[in-house]
Design a protein around this motif. Structure first.
Motif, PDB file in Angstrom:
ATOM      1  N   GLY A 659       0.814  -1.216   0.000  1.00  0.00           N
ATOM      2  CA  GLY A 659       0.000   0.000   0.000  1.00  0.00           C
ATOM      3  C   GLY A 659       0.843   1.260   0.000  1.00  0.00           C
ATOM      4  N   ILE A 660       1.856   1.301   0.865  1.00  0.00           N
ATOM      5  CA  ILE A 660       2.722   2.479   0.941  1.00  0.00           C
ATOM      6  C   ILE A 660       3.500   2.658  -0.356  1.00  0.00           C
ATOM      7  N   ALA A 661       4.056   1.561  -0.874  1.00  0.00           N
ATOM      8  CA  ALA A 661       4.862   1.658  -2.096  1.00  0.00           C
ATOM      9  C   ALA A 661       4.041   2.165  -3.263  1.00  0.00           C
ATOM     10  N   LEU A 662       2.843   1.635  -3.444  1.00  0.00           N
ATOM     11  CA  LEU A 662       2.015   2.044  -4.580  1.00  0.00           C
ATOM     12  C   LEU A 662       1.458   3.453  -4.386  1.00  0.00           C
ATOM     13  N   ALA A 663       1.156   3.832  -3.149  1.00  0.00           N
ATOM     14  CA  ALA A 663       0.686   5.200  -2.900  1.00  0.00           C
ATOM     15  C   ALA A 663       1.767   6.209  -3.264  1.00  0.00           C
ATOM     16  N   VAL A 664       3.022   5.923  -2.881  1.00  0.00           N
ATOM     17  CA  VAL A 664       4.125   6.823  -3.222  1.00  0.00           C
ATOM     18  C   VAL A 664       4.341   6.856  -4.732  1.00  0.00           C
ATOM     19  N   ALA A 665       4.300   5.687  -5.369  1.00  0.00           N
ATOM     20  CA  ALA A 665       4.524   5.627  -6.817  1.00  0.00           C
ATOM     21  C   ALA A 665       3.487   6.438  -7.576  1.00  0.00           C
ATOM     22  N   VAL A 666       2.219   6.292  -7.211  1.00  0.00           N
ATOM     23  CA  VAL A 666       1.149   7.019  -7.904  1.00  0.00           C
ATOM     24  C   VAL A 666       1.253   8.512  -7.628  1.00  0.00           C
ATOM     25  N   ALA A 667       1.525   8.895  -6.371  1.00  0.00           N
ATOM     26  CA  ALA A 667       1.630  10.314  -6.034  1.00  0.00           C
ATOM     27  C   ALA A 667       2.759  10.987  -6.815  1.00  0.00           C
ATOM     28  N   VAL A 668       3.902  10.322  -6.885  1.00  0.00           N
ATOM     29  CA  VAL A 668       5.038  10.886  -7.625  1.00  0.00           C
ATOM     30  C   VAL A 668       4.719  10.965  -9.112  1.00  0.00           C
ATOM     31  N   ASP A 669       4.114   9.911  -9.633  1.00  0.00           N
ATOM     32  CA  ASP A 669       3.870   9.855 -11.073  1.00  0.00           C
ATOM     33  C   ASP A 669       2.806  10.851 -11.516  1.00  0.00           C
ATOM     34  N   ALA A 670       1.730  10.975 -10.749  1.00  0.00           N
ATOM     35  CA  ALA A 670       0.628  11.841 -11.160  1.00  0.00           C
ATOM     36  C   ALA A 670       0.929  13.318 -10.956  1.00  0.00           C
ATOM     37  N   THR A 671       1.963  13.632 -10.207  1.00  0.00           N
ATOM     38  CA  THR A 671       2.284  15.041  -9.941  1.00  0.00           C
ATOM     39  C   THR A 671       3.626  15.419 -10.562  1.00  0.00           C
ATOM     40  N   LEU A 672       4.710  14.965  -9.969  1.00  0.00           N
ATOM     41  CA  LEU A 672       6.044  15.376 -10.411  1.00  0.00           C
ATOM     42  C   LEU A 672       6.329  14.951 -11.851  1.00  0.00           C
ATOM     43  N   VAL A 673       6.048  13.692 -12.180  1.00  0.00           N
ATOM     44  CA  VAL A 673       6.400  13.184 -13.503  1.00  0.00           C
ATOM     45  C   VAL A 673       5.495  13.774 -14.575  1.00  0.00           C
ATOM     46  N   ARG A 674       4.182  13.652 -14.399  1.00  0.00           N
ATOM     47  CA  ARG A 674       3.252  14.084 -15.454  1.00  0.00           C
ATOM     48  C   ARG A 674       3.175  15.600 -15.580  1.00  0.00           C
ATOM     49  N   THR A 675       3.324  16.333 -14.458  1.00  0.00           N
ATOM     50  CA  THR A 675       3.157  17.786 -14.498  1.00  0.00           C
ATOM     51  C   THR A 675       4.437  18.518 -14.863  1.00  0.00           C
ATOM     52  N   LEU A 676       5.593  17.968 -14.505  1.00  0.00           N
ATOM     53  CA  LEU A 676       6.849  18.671 -14.735  1.00  0.00           C
ATOM     54  C   LEU A 676       7.768  17.935 -15.711  1.00  0.00           C
ATOM     55  N   LEU A 677       8.043  16.659 -15.449  1.00  0.00           N
ATOM     56  CA  LEU A 677       9.046  15.954 -16.242  1.00  0.00           C
ATOM     57  C   LEU A 677       8.578  15.693 -17.669  1.00  0.00           C
ATOM     58  N   VAL A 678       7.333  15.280 -17.841  1.00  0.00           N
ATOM     59  CA  VAL A 678       6.836  15.022 -19.197  1.00  0.00           C
ATOM     60  C   VAL A 678       6.833  16.298 -20.045  1.00  0.00           C
ATOM     61  N   PRO A 679       6.271  17.420 -19.559  1.00  0.00           N
ATOM     62  CA  PRO A 679       6.334  18.643 -20.378  1.00  0.00           C
ATOM     63  C   PRO A 679       7.764  19.092 -20.675  1.00  0.00           C
ATOM     64  N   ALA A 680       8.654  18.940 -19.691  1.00  0.00           N
ATOM     65  CA  ALA A 680      10.037  19.383 -19.915  1.00  0.00           C
ATOM     66  C   ALA A 680      10.705  18.557 -21.013  1.00  0.00           C
ATOM     67  N   THR A 681      10.581  17.239 -20.941  1.00  0.00           N
ATOM     68  CA  THR A 681      11.238  16.398 -21.944  1.00  0.00           C
ATOM     69  C   THR A 681      10.598  16.553 -23.319  1.00  0.00           C
ATOM     70  N   MET A 682       9.278  16.689 -23.379  1.00  0.00           N
ATOM     71  CA  MET A 682       8.628  16.855 -24.676  1.00  0.00           C
ATOM     72  C   MET A 682       8.991  18.191 -25.308  1.00  0.00           C
ATOM     73  N   THR A 683       9.207  19.199 -24.482  1.00  0.00           N
ATOM     74  CA  THR A 683       9.645  20.490 -25.010  1.00  0.00           C
ATOM     75  C   THR A 683      11.045  20.387 -25.600  1.00  0.00           C
ATOM     76  N   LEU A 684      11.924  19.685 -24.906  1.00  0.00           N
ATOM     77  CA  LEU A 684      13.298  19.553 -25.390  1.00  0.00           C
ATOM     78  C   LEU A 684      13.372  18.743 -26.678  1.00  0.00           C
ATOM     79  N   PHE A 685      12.554  17.720 -26.800  1.00  0.00           N
ATOM     80  CA  PHE A 685      12.607  16.867 -27.985  1.00  0.00           C
ATOM     81  C   PHE A 685      11.843  17.471 -29.164  1.00  0.00           C
ATOM     82  N   GLY A 686      10.839  18.288 -28.897  1.00  0.00           N
ATOM     83  CA  GLY A 686      10.114  18.955 -29.979  1.00  0.00           C
ATOM     84  C   GLY A 686       9.505  17.973 -30.968  1.00  0.00           C
ATOM     85  N   ARG A 687       9.734  18.227 -32.248  1.00  0.00           N
ATOM     86  CA  ARG A 687       9.174  17.366 -33.294  1.00  0.00           C
ATOM     87  C   ARG A 687       9.750  15.957 -33.256  1.00  0.00           C
ATOM     88  N   LEU A 688      10.910  15.807 -32.607  1.00  0.00           N
ATOM     89  CA  LEU A 688      11.522  14.483 -32.506  1.00  0.00           C
ATOM     90  C   LEU A 688      10.667  13.523 -31.679  1.00  0.00           C
TER      91      LEU A 688
END
Length: 749
Positions: A659-688
């Protein structure tokens, strides 16, 4: 009056093509039958599926390993189901009243059905007496196939040993198994009771109405009923470990809520565009339904990696998990459209489409202006969070999976502390040979090994099988014990032997994970890459998704190590650290967390690709995609965290770790990864981001699973063929609004 031919042509013009749209239409029109079917599934799941806890078993180690084979040899030679152990504590053991009470209880228990033998300290010459002389043991061996009622009769009689103020606590491996089953069932019910009201409150805040919030809850309850029914079916053909049940239940509950949330949100969007209920259901099934189906497929692929392993617990979790995913998807694609037919008019629709400007779009623009620093900061933070896992240790827990208040744990700890000669040995060698051969082997090979602190008397189980209990220095599951296992397997003294015990099981588990883990990882990675390529037509996006999921997963495992190995927040979470992680936990966390991370990846990429296909450039597609889906992804993540945290609040240690492991994984993924990391990497790669070699582009054009569905324009009026078969009592027909303007339909002034 229009001809039937022209009416049919208009219906065809405004209907959405595709199988999922057709399924949504059918479920909407036949919603009473669909609801009746799921009501039967729920009833069967409650009445029949609930019995799955009774038939669950404890994990038996790594399938096909030497330790598992040795256990099988022992069971064949000595067909005893297990042992019930009572600690009679308080007065001196030689107190006449205590002796009379113990001997009388032993005599009566020996006559009970299912009992093979009874041993107490008075019949064994004092071998079962504590060092201080104020406690003794009573060991009852139960026959293979003995029933729960027979076990209860034995424990009840032992608990009545109270003469001269003696205090009796009853435990043993059979009592431990029963307490684990009972507590697992209680924790599962507790998790469901706690999480469903909390998720309902959150969904009311998300949707601003009880009808829209209640619909995912109803779908989740029906899915849990189906999941219990499926696991009951699996328990008839394979052993289902007790820990599998809450894990599968929490997965089904979380996915069902997520999928229904996505469907209801899209339904509200379509209503906000002016669609009537029938049209909105159809268009929801064609768009969000495709996302749900694709998401379920990615989660199932992640769980399928568990079938690579030979351990029964992994295969049971894989089978139960995949079936739960299928049921959650089926409920979202059939039950939710039917419920929308009943409740759709009561679901508050937005008065305007989701605005293109908001919190998430502004966040994306800020990230895009500082894409490199944001990406580096996110990666550094996730790597730092995952670093503690590099120093993790693994254990096969016994009675310590339960809180200290449980009788079986109290007995196990008392035996370990006050009866060390009766405590389970770290290593046991099963010798296929006579008792004298086993004794010679123990004297000649075992006793001379470095790290061995002693050898107990050889125990003959039959004419051709005997066991040798080996004691080791230090931690019975530490590095020293593992070295002893390796040395005993390297030198078998010319006999056929099987090295078993907790230390050997731990070695075999680690070997299986080390040898089969890379194959499982490769299978999951390959399947995920193929699925995301078929969805996006890109080879860059799937690779990035895999790398980001690994970072998110590492953060989860790092948090797990800090909490359960090093004891961070153990007082707050209500458990005693065992000094390591359960052996199976990292593998299960990988499978479940990886699948759930891909779940949110699909949610986001589906919207981004839809916008990209409409002609927006990469930066604008990401900005609008996160703006239109960020609220739902964050809400879904919050709901999933609530579900996992509710189950982590239970008392079973393994379930708490998951329960703890999956709660942390989902919290990190739905906030830090999807809100910050995905937009940052997609911006850097552009059309690529959308690049693929020419041959793969041609392949995708032929077999690609396009997520975007071309929706026809909405009809100005509801056509007769689109009206529901029968209106709900007290509510107007879906087609009763024909000819009224969209603003009036939405309640606009």
């Amino acid at each position: 009056m229009r001809s039937s031919r022209s009416t049919a042509a208009e219906v065809q013009a405004f209907q959405v093509s595709g199988r999922l749209a057709a399924l949504g239409r059918w479920c909407f029109r036949h919603r009473r039958w669909v609801l009746a079917f799921w009501a039967v599934v729920l009833a069967a799941g409650v009445l029949i599926g609930g019995r799955v806890f009774e038939g669950s078993v404890a994990a038996t180690g790594s399938g096909g390993s030497e330790s598992a084979r040795g256990t099988s040899v022992v069971q064949a030679a000595d067909p005893v189901q297990g042992t019930v152990t009572a600690v009679v504590d308080g007065p001196a053991v030689d107190d006449p009243g205590v002796r009379a009470a113990v001997e009388q209880a032993s005599a009566e228990i020996g006559k009970l059905p299912g009992v093979v033998s009874v041993a107490d300290t008075y019949a064994s010459g004092g071998q079962l007496t504590a060092g201080d002389g104020r406690a003794s043991l009573v060991n009852v061996r139960m026959a293979d196939g003995s029933t729960a009622r027979q076990l209860t009769a034995v424990t009840d009689r032992l608990e009545r040993i109270t003469a001269s103020g003696a205090h009796t606590v009853v435990g043993g491996d059979l009592v431990l198994q029963q307490e684990v089953k009972d507590q697992t069932a209680k924790d599962t019910r507790f998790g469901e009771i706690v999480t469903l009201p909390l998720t309902l409150i959150v969904m009311v805040l998300v949707f601003g109405g009880l009808a829209a919030a209640g619909l995912p809850a109803i779908g989740a309850i029906a899915s849990v009923g189906g999941a219990l029914l499926a696991m009951f079916g699996f328990s008839r053909v394979m052993d289902i470990d007790t820990s599998v049940l809450p894990i599968a239940t929490v997965l089904g509950l979380g996915l069902s809520i997520d999928y229904a949330l996505l469907m209801v949100n899209r339904f509200r969007e379509e209503r906000g565009h002016g669609a009537d209920i029938a049209q909105a259901v159809e268009r929801t099934a064609a768009t969000a339904g495709r996302t749900v189906a694709f998401s379920g497929l990615t989660v199932a692929v992640a769980l399928s990696g568990l079938f690579v392993f030979t351990s029964p617990v992994f295969r049971a979790v894989g089978a139960a998990g995949v079936s739960v995913v299928v049921i959650a998807v089926a409920a979202a694609l059939t039950l939710v459209p039917a419920l929308l037919g009943f409740m759709g008019r009561r679901i508050k629709a937005p008065t305007a489409p989701v605005p293109d400007e908001g919190f998430f779009s502004r966040t994306v623009r800020r990230v895009q202006r500082q894409a490199v620093p944001v990406m580096l900061a996110c990666v550094a933070l996730l790597l730092a969070a995952g670093a503690p896992f590099l120093g993790s240790e693994f254990r096969n827990s016994g009675a310590d999976v339960l809180p200290k208040s449980f009788a079986s744990r109290q007995v196990a700890e008392t035996v370990q502390d006050r009866f060390p000669a009766q405590a389970p040995a770290a290593v046991q060698v099963v010798v296929e040979g006579g008792a004298q051969q086993a004794q010679d082997y123990a004297d000649r090979v075992v006793a001379k090994l470095p790290g061995v602190s002693g050898v107990r008397a050889v125990t003959p189980l039959s004419d051709r099988v005997a066991t040798v209990d080996v004691l080791v220095h230090g931690d019975p599951q530490g590095e020293g014990a593992e070295r002893v296992v390796g040395e005993l397997r390297a030198d078998r003294g010319g006999l056929r032997t099987y090295v078993t015990g907790d230390a050997a099981s731990l070695v075999d588990f680690q070997h299986e994970i080390g040898t089969r883990g890379p194959w499982a990882l490769g299978l999951v990675a390959a399947g995920t890459l193929v699925l995301l390529f078929l969805m996006t037509g890109s080879v860059v996006l799937p690779v990035k998704a895999l790398l980001m999921n690994v970072l998110s997963l590492g953060a989860s495992l790092g948090a797990l190590t800090l909490v359960f190995q090093h004891g961070w927040f153990s007082g707050l979470l209500g458990f005693t650290p065992t000094g390591g992680l359960e052996t199976v936990i990292p593998v299960l966390v990988f499978a479940f967390a990886f699948g759930l991370s891909m779940d949110y990846e699909v949610f986001l990429l589906a919207r981004i690709k839809e916008l990209h296909d409409q002609g927006h450039d990469c930066a604008r597609s990401v900005e609008l995609g996160l703006q239109r889906s960020g609220r739902i992804i964050t809400s879904a993540g919050l709901l999933m965290v609530i579900v996992f945290a509710g189950f982590a609040a239970g008392q079973m240690l393994m379930v708490k770790q998951m329960g703890i492991a999956l709660a942390v994984a989902v919290a990190v993924d739905a906030t830090l990864v999807r809100t910050l990391l995905v937009p940052a990497t997609m911006t850097l790669f552009g059309r690529l981001n959308w690049w693929a070699p020419a041959p793969l582009r041609r392949l995708h054009a032929r077999i690609g699973l396009d997520e975007h569905v071309e929706l026809p324009p909405l009809a100005a009026a509801v056509l007769p063929a689109q009206r529901p078969v029968a209106p709900e009592a007290g509510a107007p027909e879906a087609g009763a609004s024909a000819g009224r303007p969209a603003g009036e339909l939405l309640g606009a002034p």
